[in-house]
Design a protein around this motif. Structure first.
Motif, mmCIF file in Angstrom:
data_model
loop_
_atom_site.group_PDB
_atom_site.id
_atom_site.type_symbol
_atom_site.label_atom_id
_atom_site.label_comp_id
_atom_site.label_asym_id
_atom_site.label_seq_id
_atom_site.Cartn_x
_atom_site.Cartn_y
_atom_site.Cartn_z
ATOM 1 N N ASP A 217 3.651 0.360 3.788
ATOM 2 C CA ASP A 217 4.809 -0.533 3.843
ATOM 3 C C ASP A 217 5.005 -1.138 5.224
ATOM 4 O OD1 ASP A 217 5.790 1.570 5.359
ATOM 5 O OD2 ASP A 217 7.299 2.178 3.908
ATOM 6 N N GLY A 218 4.134 -0.756 6.185
ATOM 7 C CA GLY A 218 4.191 -1.327 7.529
ATOM 8 C C GLY A 218 5.338 -0.822 8.370
ATOM 9 N N LYS A 219 6.059 0.209 7.904
ATOM 10 C CA LYS A 219 7.260 0.659 8.605
ATOM 11 C C LYS A 219 6.997 1.760 9.627
ATOM 12 C CE LYS A 219 10.456 -0.555 4.870
ATOM 13 N NZ LYS A 219 11.464 -0.028 3.902
ATOM 14 N N SER A 220 5.867 2.453 9.549
ATOM 15 C CA SER A 220 5.613 3.554 10.472
ATOM 16 C C SER A 220 4.158 3.600 10.896
ATOM 17 C CB SER A 220 6.010 4.896 9.836
ATOM 18 O OG SER A 220 5.243 5.127 8.662
ATOM 19 N N THR A 221 3.927 4.107 12.110
ATOM 20 C CA THR A 221 2.572 4.274 12.631
ATOM 21 C C THR A 221 2.432 5.673 13.217
ATOM 22 O OG1 THR A 221 3.168 3.417 14.827
ATOM 23 C CG2 THR A 221 2.360 1.822 13.202
ATOM 24 N N ASN B 145 2.860 10.353 7.854
ATOM 25 C CA ASN B 145 2.313 10.125 6.520
ATOM 26 C C ASN B 145 1.903 11.463 5.911
ATOM 27 O OD1 ASN B 145 2.070 7.051 6.261
ATOM 28 N ND2 ASN B 145 1.188 7.432 8.265
ATOM 29 N N GLU C 233 -1.283 2.761 10.129
ATOM 30 C CA GLU C 233 -0.011 2.196 9.694
ATOM 31 C C GLU C 233 0.197 2.503 8.225
ATOM 32 O OE1 GLU C 233 1.766 -2.023 10.734
ATOM 33 O OE2 GLU C 233 0.357 -2.210 9.057
ATOM 34 N N SER C 234 1.413 2.883 7.868
ATOM 35 C CA SER C 234 1.717 3.132 6.463
ATOM 36 C C SER C 234 1.616 1.835 5.669
ATOM 37 C CB SER C 234 3.128 3.725 6.324
ATOM 38 O OG SER C 234 4.089 2.852 6.894
ATOM 39 N N ALA D 234 3.422 -0.033 -2.794
ATOM 40 C CA ALA D 234 4.186 -0.563 -1.654
ATOM 41 C C ALA D 234 4.947 -1.821 -2.048
ATOM 42 C CB ALA D 234 3.235 -0.855 -0.495
ATOM 43 N N LYS E 84 9.575 -2.427 -2.799
ATOM 44 C CA LYS E 84 10.473 -3.435 -2.235
ATOM 45 C C LYS E 84 11.648 -3.728 -3.170
ATOM 46 C CE LYS E 84 6.741 -5.825 0.220
ATOM 47 N NZ LYS E 84 5.976 -7.102 0.326
#
Length: 408
Positions: free
Chosen positions: A241-245, A217, A238-239, A268, A272
């Motif tokens: 968009d839930g795609k990366s940690t 991030n 967690e980002s 976010a 989409k």
């Protein structure tokens, strides 16, 4: 357990630990290349035998660099999972630069203490939407050479688009833009600053803003706390968009304002909607700026504009319509494929015509012929054993459209 207890953080840069103390000695960060005798901070890939955010002793055996894990074993070190700290000795004769830096730090600290004792003003962070002329803006990250990171600039004006105007280091009027990371403060008395309760430690589910070094991030990003180990780098975030940690130290984060969280969630959700994706219009059809577009029908996204909160769609009776995210439903990949099939024969999904050959999508999957066009939500088909039946379109599957039949 081999994790080292009592490691104290001595210094940080941009939220990243650069110097620690352990066993009466100081250790400085040396990067991802370790040596025998170093201590290593686990930064990635948590395991049952090694926790992220904990320090471990490093040894070298048979020319292989290893660390002593929580089970007493000595697995080899993966450089992408650790950063290393090496023991340093305090210089007997510190340089002039080191002594000057130390003195300057002490002077600034004394100035701060004296100001507090005199009741002089301090600064309180506020949301950007609360900013007024006379408040202050502080930049965390910028590529503008006329702005000093960390310096307070007084806001002289807020223009009609919401940009915060201030006088920069060159004496020119300047403003913060979306590509920069900055915070807004108002001046308050020292007494009111002191009276404010100390912020509680983040809990799982809270939101924070990244101010430390960019890893996954970027600086200024809003993240969600999803785990707290209590270690030196305790927070798994967690980002939006839930795609990366990733794992973050407490010092690399600040508490996000409600305004920042709301804007991050909006961004976010907006992300989409991709150019070229198929969407179904849920509301607003037939009225400006969606005249020529009907609710319930499927259209294609031409472009998106986050700042103006609008999405341009095409495929209606006029060149382009403009919708907001809440007015649109993104079609799944399967739905988009189905829509494409029907569009290629010039029809909406489920639009049957007299003469089409269809198949029941349940039971014995009988193949029938449509004897009447779609009407009142039903399709009339000629069955073998039950005569003409009126069926819902979603219980049928098109086998051959009437336009493609060779027996006609």
């Amino acid at each position: 357990m081999a994790k080292l207890e009592g490691v104290k953080t001595l210094d940080m840069v941009n939220g990243e630990i650069t110097k620690v103390a352990y066993g009466g000695a100081a250790y400085e960060r040396v990067g991802n290349v370790g040596e025998h005798g170093d201590i290593a901070l686990r930064i990635a890939k948590p395991a049952s035998f090694a926790e992220v955010g904990q320090f471990y002793p490093v040894v070298k055996e048979f020319e292989i660099l290893r660390f002593i894990d929580d089970e007493g074993e000595k697995p080899s070190v993966h450089a992408d999972r650790f950063v290393f700290f090496r023991k340093v000795s305090a210089p007997a004769n510190p340089s002039v630069e080191e002594r000057v830096a130390k003195a300057e730090g002490e002077i600034e600290s004394l100035k701060s203490d004296v100001a507090a004792l005199k009741g002089e003003a301090g600064y309180k962070r506020i949301g950007k939407s609360e900013a007024q002329a006379g408040d202050y803006v502080k930049f965390i990250e910028t590529n503008d050479s006329s702005i000093t990171v960390g310096k307070m600039y007084e806001i002289v004006n807020i223009d009609y688009e919401g940009y915060l105007d201030f006088i920069d280091d060159d004496g020119d009027k300047n403003c913060g833009v979306s590509s920069e990371v900055f915070e807004v403060y108002c001046k308050v008395s020292a007494a009111s600053v002191e009276a404010e309760p100390k912020p509680e430690r983040w809990k799982v589910g809270d939101y924070a803003k990244v101010v430390g070094q960019s890893i996954i991030n970027e600086k200024g990003d809003i993240v969600k706390i999803i785990q707290d180990t209590g270690g030196n780098v305790p927070f798994k975030v967690e980002s939006m968009d839930g795609k990366s940690t990733e794992w973050r130290s407490e010092e690399s984060l600040v508490r996000a304002t409600d305004e920042e969280v709301a804007e991050a969630k909006r961004a976010a959700e907006f992300a989409k909607f991709k150019e070229g994706a198929k969407v179904r219009l849920k509301s607003g059809g037939g009225e400006l700026p969606l005249n020529g577009y009907e609710n319930g029908k499927v259209y294609e996204i031409l472009y998106t504009h986050l700042q103006r909160n609008r999405i341009g769609i095409i495929g209606g009776e006029i060149t382009m319509g403009f919708a907001t995210p809440d007015q649109l439903e993104i079609l799944s990949e399967e739905e988009a494929v189905e829509h494409k099939k029907w569009a290629e024969i010039g029809r909406e999904v489920g639009e049957y015509k007299k003469g089409d050959v269809v198949r029941y999508d349940y039971g014995d999957n009988e193949i029938c012929e449509v004897v009447d066009d779609t009407e009142d939500g039903r399709v009339e088909v000629q069955t073998k054993d039950y005569g003409i039946c009126r069926e819902k379109p979603d219980t049928l599957r098109l086998v051959t459209p009437v336009e493609a039949r060779f027996d006609r």
